[in-house]
Design a protein around this motif. Sequence first.
Motif, mmCIF file in Angstrom:
data_model
loop_
_atom_site.group_PDB
_atom_site.id
_atom_site.type_symbol
_atom_site.label_atom_id
_atom_site.label_comp_id
_atom_site.label_asym_id
_atom_site.label_seq_id
_atom_site.Cartn_x
_atom_site.Cartn_y
_atom_site.Cartn_z
ATOM 1 N N GLU A 38 0.811 -1.216 0.000
ATOM 2 C CA GLU A 38 0.000 0.000 0.000
ATOM 3 C C GLU A 38 0.847 1.270 0.000
ATOM 4 O O GLU A 38 0.437 2.315 -0.512
ATOM 5 N N GLU A 39 2.063 1.167 0.547
ATOM 6 C CA GLU A 39 2.941 2.334 0.596
ATOM 7 C C GLU A 39 3.266 2.871 -0.796
ATOM 8 O O GLU A 39 3.510 4.067 -0.966
ATOM 9 N N LEU A 40 3.253 1.991 -1.806
ATOM 10 C CA LEU A 40 3.476 2.449 -3.183
ATOM 11 C C LEU A 40 2.361 3.388 -3.635
ATOM 12 O O LEU A 40 2.609 4.389 -4.303
ATOM 13 N N LEU A 41 1.131 3.051 -3.270
ATOM 14 C CA LEU A 41 -0.001 3.900 -3.636
ATOM 15 C C LEU A 41 0.003 5.195 -2.832
ATOM 16 O O LEU A 41 -0.282 6.265 -3.364
ATOM 17 N N GLU A 42 0.341 5.089 -1.579
ATOM 18 C CA GLU A 42 0.350 6.267 -0.699
ATOM 19 C C GLU A 42 1.474 7.243 -1.043
ATOM 20 O O GLU A 42 1.362 8.442 -0.795
ATOM 21 N N SER A 43 2.536 6.740 -1.638
ATOM 22 C CA SER A 43 3.689 7.585 -1.962
ATOM 23 C C SER A 43 3.432 8.516 -3.140
ATOM 24 O O SER A 43 4.168 9.487 -3.338
ATOM 25 N N ASN A 44 2.410 8.224 -3.939
ATOM 26 C CA ASN A 44 2.125 8.984 -5.164
ATOM 27 C C ASN A 44 3.315 8.979 -6.122
ATOM 28 O O ASN A 44 3.533 9.928 -6.866
ATOM 29 N N LYS A 45 4.069 7.893 -6.095
ATOM 30 C CA LYS A 45 5.226 7.762 -6.987
ATOM 31 C C LYS A 45 5.101 6.556 -7.917
ATOM 32 O O LYS A 45 5.933 6.373 -8.792
ATOM 33 N N PHE A 46 4.067 5.743 -7.716
ATOM 34 C CA PHE A 46 3.875 4.565 -8.568
ATOM 35 C C PHE A 46 3.136 5.002 -9.832
ATOM 36 O O PHE A 46 2.085 5.630 -9.770
ATOM 37 N N THR A 47 3.700 4.676 -10.988
ATOM 38 C CA THR A 47 3.159 5.178 -12.252
ATOM 39 C C THR A 47 2.650 4.067 -13.162
ATOM 40 O O THR A 47 2.971 2.891 -12.968
ATOM 41 N N GLU A 48 1.897 4.490 -14.175
ATOM 42 C CA GLU A 48 1.425 3.547 -15.198
ATOM 43 C C GLU A 48 2.602 2.873 -15.890
ATOM 44 O O GLU A 48 2.532 1.684 -16.215
ATOM 45 N N ASP A 49 3.667 3.617 -16.132
ATOM 46 C CA ASP A 49 4.854 3.030 -16.776
ATOM 47 C C ASP A 49 5.457 1.919 -15.922
ATOM 48 O O ASP A 49 5.865 0.876 -16.445
ATOM 49 N N MET A 50 5.491 2.128 -14.625
ATOM 50 C CA MET A 50 6.011 1.094 -13.724
ATOM 51 C C MET A 50 5.123 -0.140 -13.770
ATOM 52 O O MET A 50 5.632 -1.269 -13.814
ATOM 53 N N LEU A 51 3.828 0.075 -13.766
ATOM 54 C CA LEU A 51 2.886 -1.041 -13.864
ATOM 55 C C LEU A 51 3.079 -1.792 -15.166
ATOM 56 O O LEU A 51 3.114 -3.028 -15.184
ATOM 57 N N ASP A 52 3.217 -1.068 -16.272
ATOM 58 C CA ASP A 52 3.468 -1.709 -17.567
ATOM 59 C C ASP A 52 4.771 -2.495 -17.556
ATOM 60 O O ASP A 52 4.833 -3.608 -18.085
ATOM 61 N N ASP A 53 5.817 -1.935 -16.959
ATOM 62 C CA ASP A 53 7.111 -2.628 -16.897
ATOM 63 C C ASP A 53 6.974 -3.963 -16.161
ATOM 64 O O ASP A 53 7.525 -4.978 -16.604
#
Length: 92
Positions: A38-53
């Motif tokens: 959940e910390e990834l979501l809370e950080s506001n640093k997780f991106t669509e590009d990271m998800l695609d990777d």
Amino acid sequence: MSNIINNKNINEYRENLESNYHDSIKSTVLNLIEVSHEELLESNKFTEDMLDDIAYAVRNDEDFNNYLDSLIQDEITECIKDNELEEIEEIE
């Protein structure tokens, strides 16, 4: 610029995924992140590009895909056996 995925928009993002293998992996990644990271979501640093990777890495992993194919084949065989279905021969 890649869009941020966070707690506020994860459900909206999930709803826009299509019914294909790549997006199914993305959906699983989002579920795991939501539950275990959940910390990834809370950080506001997780991106669509990271998800695609992540999705591309999983999708392109030959060992994983061979395992998944084998598991699916085993389940099909078990389904045929459990339901007393005769295997249908391929029509040439």
